[in-house]
Write a protein that holds these residues in place. Structure first.
Motif, short mmCIF file in Angstrom:
data_model
loop_
_atom_site.label_atom_id
_atom_site.label_comp_id
_atom_site.label_asym_id
_atom_site.label_seq_id
_atom_site.Cartn_x
_atom_site.Cartn_y
_atom_site.Cartn_z
N UNK A 308 -0.44 7.38 0.12
CA UNK A 308 -1.18 6.38 -0.36
C UNK A 308 -0.89 5.12 0.85
N UNK A 309 0.10 5.14 1.21
CA UNK A 309 0.56 4.19 2.26
C UNK A 309 -0.41 4.63 3.75
N UNK A 310 -0.68 6.04 3.87
CA UNK A 310 -1.38 6.43 5.08
C UNK A 310 -2.79 5.85 4.88
N UNK A 311 -3.37 6.09 3.61
CA UNK A 311 -4.55 5.56 3.00
C UNK A 311 -4.97 4.16 3.53
N UNK A 312 -3.79 3.56 3.02
CA UNK A 312 -4.03 1.89 3.13
C UNK A 312 -4.06 1.41 4.63
N UNK A 313 -3.17 2.27 5.31
CA UNK A 313 -3.23 1.86 6.82
C UNK A 313 -4.40 2.26 7.38
N UNK A 314 -5.12 3.38 6.98
CA UNK A 314 -6.41 3.82 7.53
C UNK A 314 -7.50 2.57 7.04
N UNK A 315 -7.39 2.21 5.90
CA UNK A 315 -8.42 1.14 5.67
C UNK A 315 -8.15 -0.26 6.34
N UNK A 316 -6.80 -0.34 6.45
CA UNK A 316 -6.63 -1.77 7.38
C UNK A 316 -7.30 -1.66 8.77
N UNK A 317 -7.10 -0.23 9.36
CA UNK A 317 -7.55 -0.01 10.68
C UNK A 317 -9.15 -0.17 10.57
N UNK A 318 -9.70 0.13 9.77
CA UNK A 318 -11.24 0.19 9.52
C UNK A 318 -11.63 -1.35 9.49
N UNK A 319 -10.67 -2.30 8.53
CA UNK A 319 -11.05 -3.56 8.53
C UNK A 319 -10.90 -4.17 9.88
N UNK A 320 -9.72 -3.93 10.55
CA UNK A 320 -9.35 -4.53 11.75
C UNK A 320 -10.65 -4.12 12.93
N UNK A 321 -11.31 -3.22 12.79
CA UNK A 321 -12.59 -2.74 13.52
C UNK A 321 -13.54 -3.74 13.42
N UNK A 322 -13.73 -3.77 12.02
CA UNK A 322 -14.82 -4.51 11.45
C UNK A 322 -14.71 -6.15 11.92
#
Length: 501
Positions: A308-322
């Motif tokens: 779950x934590x890895x998925x959260x980090x992946x979504x944060x990474x995507x938001x950072x790119x956006x």
């Protein structure tokens, strides 16, 4: 300058044709009239000869020569007859309307008619003008044998000299009349043609040209009223129809331009707002990512919460790119251009893009033209454009395929270096193709719609173009065109520049 006018040329050509036609007709008619007057004189002379011959025949048959002389003198009183005589075939005058020439040699010109076996001739007689001389042989018939014997076939020649002065005067009068009539007719018709051409052709065309000039200057309120249903009238109707359509198109274009300006203003406002929001979001996102990373370190590798934590980090990474895309689109960095070898940039960017996890099943082909001229661009920004195009192409071939990257030199009005990125994916539908460079337009579930818009803006900042062509089911090709440099450097400077590249 005057013959540059179409109307003037038509008028001049029409008048010339008119002059030629009427003059030819007048000349033929005049010649015919002259021949008729000459023929009339000839017929009068022949009639006179026949009359004299019949009148003198009986007197000559019985040998009464005094009556013959009297007849010739009476006939010779006609003003048109200069002389009436009978002369011997040897050229001696036997009888004459002028008694003083009896026994003298006949005029040589009259005698030459007999010698040359001619019945008539025209010659000039001093003091009398032109003369028509006619001869009629007097044959030695049987009743004449009593006096003349039967050895000679011709015993005399009846000669009449008919004055052509009156005939020539009538010919001159007729010629003057024809010339005057021809000039008058040509002048009248020329004036009439000129007035018709000016009124019905030149003035409408001049008015049409003036109104077209007003339309060219932007006045679309110009309208013309046709004066008739001829070709000029239909041209004016077509002109009014054209101006109506131009006016309608201009109004539609103004409305569309106003809508586009409104849309651009809204996009600018949205961009500024997005950039502001992105700036406010970026710092908290960095803190959240750091905090969750620290929390993740407290979990054992086998703990189910790690996923779950890895998925959260992946979504944060995507938001950072956006957020980064929004910041760049809202306020792009100014380019820092330098002389760049585009082939070297392509190789570096492809090597970096090949590390992407979606590139494993994709074949990469490099077809780079050697000895390309350098381009004066910001290497980092062009690398960002190429990386975006490479990754998009790889994502379009999720089931595998071939990525072909080519470079080429194109010489047109300006020299260009071309970069072509082609994939073998499913292609882009035609209805979507024209929208792919529009900000925030995307077909990806997790896309921002800013990648290609940013690429388009970066290439435009370098005075280049970014175009796309796609065939549904067969793939897509993007072409980046950048201005090539063709500068002449001193030898040392050229070596330094090449070394720097």
């Amino acid at each position: 300058m005057i013959f540059k006018s179409l109307t003037t040329r038509v008028i001049v050509i029409s008048i010339l044709l008119l002059v030629f036609g009427i003059s030819t007709f007048a000349f033929v008619t005049l010649r015919r009239e002259q021949m008729q007057l000459i023929d009339a004189a000839r017929e009068s002379s022949e009639l006179l000869l026949n009359t004299i011959e019949r009148s003198t025949y009986n007197s000559m048959r019985i040998g009464n020569t005094e009556d013959v002389q009297t007849i010739l003198e009476l006939v010779g009183q006609n003003q048109k007859l200069l002389s009436v005589r009978i002369f011997h075939p040897h050229g001696v005058v036997l009888k004459s309307s002028q008694p003083n020439e009896v026994g003298k040699p006949v005029d040589d010109r009259d005698y030459q008619l007999f010698i040359n076996n001619r019945k008539e001739g025209v010659f000039y007689l001093e003091g009398h003008g032109e003369v028509l001389g006619m001869l009629k042989p007097i044959y030695n018939d049987e009743p004449c044998h009593v006096c003349h014997g039967h050895k000679s076939r011709i015993i005399g020649l009846l000669n009449v000299n008919y004055s052509l002065v009156e005939t020539r005067r009538r010919i001159v009068d007729a010629s003057k009349l024809f010339v005057f009539s021809t000039i008058a007719i040509i002048s009248f018709l020329s004036l009439a043609i000129s007035m018709v051409m000016v009124k019905f052709v030149k003035k409408p065309l001049h008015r049409l040209a003036e109104n077209m000039s007003r339309v060219e200057q932007g006045d679309l309120s110009v309208r013309m009223k046709p004066d008739g249903k001829d070709e000029i009238g239909r041209l004016i109707v077509s002109f009014d129809s054209m101006v109506d359509r131009l006016d309608t198109a201009k109004q539609e274009l103004d409305q569309y331009h106003f809508q586009q300006m409104e849309r651009a203003d809204r996009l600018a406002s949205v961009g500024e707002m997005a950039a502001g929001i992105a700036h406010e979001i970026k710092n908290p996102l960095t803190g959240i990512a750091a905090a969750i990373t620290i929390i993740k370190e407290d979990f054992a590798p086998s703990d189910s919460r790690t996923t779950i934590v890895d998925e959260v980090l992946e979504q944060i990474k995507r938001l950072d790119k956006t957020v980064n895309d929004l910041l760049f689109f809202g306020k792009p960095a100014q380019p820092e251009p330098a002389f760049t070898d585009i082939n070297s940039t392509i190789r570096k960017t492809l090597k970096f893009a090949s590390q992407h996890r979606g590139s494993k099943n994709i074949e990469k082909k490099l077809e780079l033209q050697e000895d390309l001229p350098p381009v004066y661009v910001d290497p980092k920004q062009i690398q960002q454009v190429l990386l975006n195009l490479f990754l998009n192409a790889m994502q379009a071939m999720h089931d595998g395929g071939t990525l072909t990257i080519r470079s080429a030199f194109e010489k047109k009005e300006q020299d260009w270096v071309l970069i072509m990125v082609k994939d073998t994916g499913q292609g882009i539908p035609a209805q979507i193709l024209e929208k792919i460079f529009t900000p925030f337009f995307t077909t990806k579930a997790q896309g921002t719609g800013l990648g290609l818009a940013i690429c388009h803006k970066l290439v435009s900042q370098h005075n280049g173009t970014l175009t796309v062509s796609s065939e549904d089911g067969k793939g897509t090709e993007f072409i980046v065109s950048l201005p090539a440099l063709s500068l002449q450097f001193p030898e040392n400077q050229a070596l330094e520049t090449a070394a720097a590249i």
